[in-house]
Design an enzyme around this catalytic site. Sequence first.
Site, PDB file in Angstrom:
ATOM      1  CE1 TYR A   4      -4.044   1.350  -0.623  1.00 46.86           C
ATOM      2  CE2 TYR A   4      -3.549   2.781   1.225  1.00 46.86           C
ATOM      3  CZ  TYR A   4      -4.314   2.478   0.125  1.00 46.86           C
ATOM      4  OH  TYR A   4      -5.356   3.285  -0.233  1.00 46.86           O
TER       5      TYR A   4
ATOM      6  NE  ARG B 274      -8.588  11.932  -3.749  1.00 47.48           N
ATOM      7  CZ  ARG B 274      -7.997  11.751  -2.582  1.00 47.48           C
ATOM      8  NH1 ARG B 274      -7.392  12.735  -1.988  1.00 47.48           N
ATOM      9  NH2 ARG B 274      -7.999  10.566  -1.993  1.00 47.48           N
TER      10      ARG B 274
ATOM     11  CE  LYS C  45      -7.570   2.750   1.225  1.00 47.48           C
ATOM     12  NZ  LYS C  45      -7.507   3.432   2.519  1.00 47.48           N
TER      13      LYS C  45
ATOM     14  CD  GLU D 263      -9.658   4.568  -0.532  1.00 47.03           C
ATOM     15  OE1 GLU D 263      -8.722   5.368  -0.299  1.00 47.03           O
ATOM     16  OE2 GLU D 263     -10.401   4.111   0.356  1.00 47.03           O
ATOM     17  CG  ASP D 264      -7.899   7.203  -3.733  1.00 46.78           C
ATOM     18  OD1 ASP D 264      -8.069   7.798  -2.657  1.00 46.78           O
ATOM     19  OD2 ASP D 264      -6.851   6.604  -4.006  1.00 46.78           O
TER      20      ASP D 264
ATOM     21  CG  ASP E 192     -10.728   4.654   4.081  1.00 49.57           C
ATOM     22  OD1 ASP E 192     -11.066   4.590   5.277  1.00 49.57           O
ATOM     23  OD2 ASP E 192      -9.562   4.467   3.701  1.00 49.57           O
ATOM     24  CG  ASP E 193     -10.426   8.930  -0.163  1.00 45.36           C
ATOM     25  OD1 ASP E 193      -9.300   8.487   0.090  1.00 45.36           O
ATOM     26  OD2 ASP E 193     -11.086   8.572  -1.163  1.00 45.36           O
TER      27      ASP E 193
ATOM     28  CG  ASN F 253      -0.998   8.869   1.332  1.00 45.44           C
ATOM     29  OD1 ASN F 253      -1.636   8.818   0.284  1.00 45.44           O
ATOM     30  ND2 ASN F 253      -1.529   8.548   2.505  1.00 45.44           N
TER      31      ASN F 253
END
Length: 577
Positions: free
Chosen positions: A105, A158, A176, A247-248, A270-271, A420
């Site tokens: 990850y 993203r 994930k 996610e993202d 989650d973001d 990150n």
Amino acid sequence: MRIDIPGDKKPLVSHVTGFELINHALLNKGTAFTEEERDAFHLHGLLPPQVGTLDVQVDRRMKALHGLETNFQKYAFLRDLQDVNETLFYALLVRHIDELLPMVYTPTVGEGCQRFSEIWRKPRGIFLSYPNKHRIREILANPWFDRVRVIVVSDGERILGLGDQGAGGMGIPIGKLSLYTACAGIHPARTLPVLLDLGTNNQALRDNPVYVGWRHERVRGAEYDRFIDAFVSAVSKRWPKVLLHWEDFAGANAGRLLGRYRNRLCTFNDDIQGTAAVATGSVLAAIRATGTPLVDQRIAIVGAGSAGCGIASLLLRAMTEHGLGEAAARRRFYAVDIHGLLVEGMPAITDAQKPFVQGREAVAGWILQEPGRIDLVDVVTNAKPTVLIGVSGQQGAFTEAAIRKMAENVERPVIFPISNPTNRSEATPEQLITWTDGRAIVGAGSPFEPVVWNGRTVPVDQINNTYVFPGVGLGVLASGAKRVSDGMFMAAAKALAALSPMMSDNNGRLLPPVCDLRKVALAVAAAVADEARAEGLAPRSGVAAAAGRLREQIWEPEYQAYPVRRSSGLLRRSRKG
């Protein structure tokens, strides 16, 4: 042939043998097939004659891994291993999680997404592309996915701080879900990575001849929304009790989609929520060491997008739970975006940002470097924040001037550059510790080496969502929760904070070591399940029953003995199970 899956009352049943068996990642044991299994499943000659063990295989793979030069090579090696032998992959990951987490990850997964097309070899998960929008239900209907309970989905727009990676964004759901299994013990057969391929605005990808995604500009507007709604509707019908993890997604879509679907099925982003929980848990732990109560903290957040607003919202909730009125609590937040501090009257303020906009009167007397614009240095000089959190994705956003000024105002500043991958961090831990004369409590979003300051070695803990989302998933599955609430993420944050070594030692580590992630996931899962029951989102049960259901969900990566009766087989499962 029967293969047990924790949390699922129906075993897997199959009849595969020979090449089909050893090429099935979930069933393959490699050299660890016994002589009896080799007889029964026609494996003689397909494998070397030596019968090995999982322990020997783990040692062999680690030796091979250590022979590779770059982290990306190690990432690709581990991805290949996952596609060849999942039990061995997870045994490796669980036993060496502290070493391998950065490989599977963050930060290496970022490069894995950028180079996804060049290393793609075997199918994993589902690609739902826009040209196949009329086939979504048909694709999801594959019997192999009958046991799915956790889905991680991305549209690749993203990815971390790297932007639009198109179909390469599939590296994130795969990574994930690897952590759902490694950290929380959720069986890999119960997980499904999904990439919604609606095109990419990354021209370099569209021009790349090896790119595996749909070569088209991103679909926007009403067509985008219709595609997402068709996906969610198909998922809800196919798996009524599924946990859907977003996610993202780009900031313009992330909060909007969460708001649209959070009361329709068991889902979270989650973001927004996972990042908020790990940041809040880390803040709660850090301020215990500073000696300043939460209600007296002043919090500056650089990066007022979906993640930053999510963090602010959960910390705001924590402040109000500690007795501070909501209006007073809001005034203790300073949200800094690309145009500076968010102040009343600025254009393009989003709904998520509105609670954290400072009034004009609050900043009227501030002394500014540049009239008409309030930068981070101005915020630090005038507001004197005690906590600084970075989710901007902008390297160097925490300048030396701002950090030194913060250190003048605060004895033990709490500073978390959590963007990150590593090259997007707002500052390095070494810089922050140097600029604050070793007084800052620092946590980072990516892994960094310990910092040596005045002969003292200062470990740098990774404020990563891995501390939260696996436990949330396990808690949801074990409790049977029908929705995921903000209260459940607050419970996760408090559970994480309670595990911090700083709770008993002001100079201790901020977070538990990575090697304890399974223990962390269990604690978070128990807290999340308890909160779900308290809110009426899950059936009530006694303490013993609740603990038992948690344990029932957990898979250990160990080889099962396959029955060797002549009529046995492995995994071809009918709809009737």
